[in-house]
Design an enzyme around this catalytic site. Structure first.
Site, PDB file in Angstrom:
ATOM      1  N   SER A   1      39.360  45.861  44.196  1.00  0.00           N
ATOM      2  CA  SER A   1      38.780  44.525  44.039  1.00  0.00           C
ATOM      3  C   SER A   1      38.835  44.065  42.585  1.00  0.00           C
ATOM      4  O   SER A   1      39.891  44.102  41.971  1.00  0.00           O
ATOM      5  CB  SER A   1      37.358  44.551  44.601  1.00  0.00           C
ATOM      6  OG  SER A   1      36.799  43.274  44.570  1.00  0.00           O
TER       7      SER A   1
ATOM      8  N   ASP B   1      39.878  36.796  43.064  1.00  0.00           N
ATOM      9  CA  ASP B   1      39.886  38.138  42.475  1.00  0.00           C
ATOM     10  C   ASP B   1      41.047  38.919  43.110  1.00  0.00           C
ATOM     11  O   ASP B   1      41.802  38.378  43.914  1.00  0.00           O
ATOM     12  CB  ASP B   1      38.517  38.822  42.625  1.00  0.00           C
ATOM     13  CG  ASP B   1      38.249  39.324  44.022  1.00  0.00           C
ATOM     14  OD1 ASP B   1      38.818  38.766  44.974  1.00  0.00           O
ATOM     15  OD2 ASP B   1      37.473  40.282  44.176  1.00  0.00           O
TER      16      ASP B   1
HETATM   17 MG    MG Z   1      36.916  41.501  45.690  1.00  0.00          MG
END
Ligand code: MG
Length: 456
Positions: free
Chosen positions: A98, A241
């Site tokens: 992430s 992201d």
């Molecule tokens: Mg993420």
């Protein structure tokens, strides 16, 4: 040497230190054993240079335990989650750390229905790991692995189906700036935007294994897209992201207010439409957000007489509460919109759809819509507590701020008329995280000053 961070939803670490082929294969063997063989698993990854090593180790462990593997290649976390449910996979694994920096990688596990692991699931998985005994299949019970990147289109279709004003969006021919951080959103996001008739000017949608900037979608990391948008005329900017579950929204001038505004816009739009949409009315007129999410959500919900439900921080907590309460919208203030019509997880594509629908529906500029939002100042920071005992500090804070409304479900949250703060100790590092939101900067600074004293 860093430590491997293990949580019930997966593992996370630095590649070459704690994320090695041995460790990854072990967890994939445990996951395959947990599914009890002869099962179908979907695997997707972000664009980190280490992703292929991790993926091959994952696939190896899954095949060895008798799973059939469908590899969809580079894909957002929400795409894997959605497809796990929609195509009735028995499990899903996303390879992504992430928003963590490029040297990190991680596994995120989904079970049937695209749901995150519960404690009981994790206990079963841990059982295999602790014994080191896996359901290894004999050679003639092996199944296949296939590459099916086109499956991502099914997620796009679901996002499109959730919208109300596609014709209007198409007519507007929005000029969109996009920063996918050369990561998971790089292919699927321009595709979605093109279908919606947008003219996309991409800044970072060329996966080369590296990130051009820190992938956390906050003000510090979005300077380039802000500059990029000043050079030309745009209607809106989007930044994701690295696993494209979180979304930041920039106005037509390339100004970025905060990642908290993504969810505020989505909540405003969904509640504005609720009473006239039979699809939305199948859900309860309530909103689920975590304790650290901006008060803007409460202010937005009030005139619509929608209830706001607060949960401890964590996507799983918000998603579970959304399912239980049948709420129509929810998410986290970090740019994580959860729209149950699409997905019970943070989904930047669902978020993009909602924001474009809002632009088309309202006919307003994004800066005007943002100006109509309640105005607060917020600060997210952390304190080092290596030398302190947080167990004694929190009760002291609770006592000193007892005039406010106290919530102890996740650290401590204190709510006052003009400000609130939320303090939580990290499970993995010797730090506490602090979020403060206030009516103005003066109140914010005063509150920080007094809270700082507890962590000296
Ligand atoms: Mg993420």
């Amino acid at each position: 040497m860093s430590e491997l961070i293990v949580s019930i939803s997966g593992i996370r670490g630095i590649v070459g230190e704690t994320i090695t082929p041995q460790v990854v294969t072990k967890y994939a063997l445990a996951f395959g054993s947990f599914l009890k063989g002869k099962k179908k698993v979907i695997v997707g990854k972000d664009t980190r240079i280490t992703g292929d090593m991790v993926k091959n180790a994952v696939v190896s462990g899954l095949l060895a335990t008798g799973c059939e593997v469908v590899d969809i290649g580079i894909a957002p976390t929400p795409t894997v989650q959605y497809l796990t449910k929609k195509l009735k996979f028995d499990g899903g694994i996303v390879i992504t750390a992430s928003h963590n920096p490029i040297q990190w990688n991680a596994l995120k596990f989904y079970k049937q229905g695209g749901l995150l692991f519960e404690n009981s699931d994790y206990s079963r998985l841990k059982g295999y790991l602790e014994k080191g005994q896996y359901n290894l299949m004999p050679w003639n019970k092996y199944r296949t692995v296939s590459c099916q990147p086109q499956l991502g289109d099914i997620h796009i279709k679901q996002v499109l189906d959730s919208l109300n004003f596609i014709t209007r969006i198409k007519k507007k021919r929005f000029k969109v700036a996009l920063d996918s951080c050369n990561a998971s959103g790089s292919f699927i996001t321009p595709k979605l935007l093109n279908i919606l008739g947008c003219r996309v000017d991409s800044l970072y949608t060329e996966p080369d294994g590296y990130f051009p900037h820190n992938p956390e979608p906050n003000k510090d990391n979005l300077k380039e897209i802000m500059r990029f948008m000043k050079k030309s005329r745009f209607d809106i900017g989007f930044a994701q992201d690295s696993d494209a579950d979180r979304l930041a929204v920039l106005d037509e001038k390339g100004n970025f207010t905060s990642e908290e505004h993504t969810l505020a816009l989505a909540v405003y739009y969904v509640l504005s439409l609720y009473d006239r949409s039979s699809r939305l009315k199948k859900f309860a007129k309530s909103v689920v957000v975590n304790l650290s999410t901006s008060r803007m959500v409460d202010d937005i919900a009030r005139p619509f007489q929608a209830k706001v439900i607060r949960t401890p921080v964590g996507e799983k907590n918000v998603a579970q509460s959304l399912i239980r309460s049948k709420s129509v919208i929810g998410g986290e203030g970090n740019g994580g919109v959860i729209f149950p019509l699409v997905n019970y997880g943070r989904d930047s594509l669902a978020g993009i759809g909602l924001v474009l629908d809002l632009l088309a529906f309202s006919g307003k500029k994004l800066s005007d819509l943002l100006n109509e939002m309640p105005s607060y100042v917020m600060l997210k920071t952390k304190f080092n507590i290596q030398h302190l005992d947080v167990k004694t500090i929190i009760p002291k804070i609770v006592k000193d701020f007892s005039k406010g409304k106290i919530d102890r479900r996740d650290g401590v949250k204190c709510d006052f008329d003009d400000f609130w703060f939320h303090i939580r100790a990290s499970n993995t590092e010797p730090i506490v995280r602090l979020v403060i939101e206030a009516r103005n900067d003066c109140i914010l600074q005063d509150t920080i000053k007094s809270l700082k004293n507890y962590f000296k």
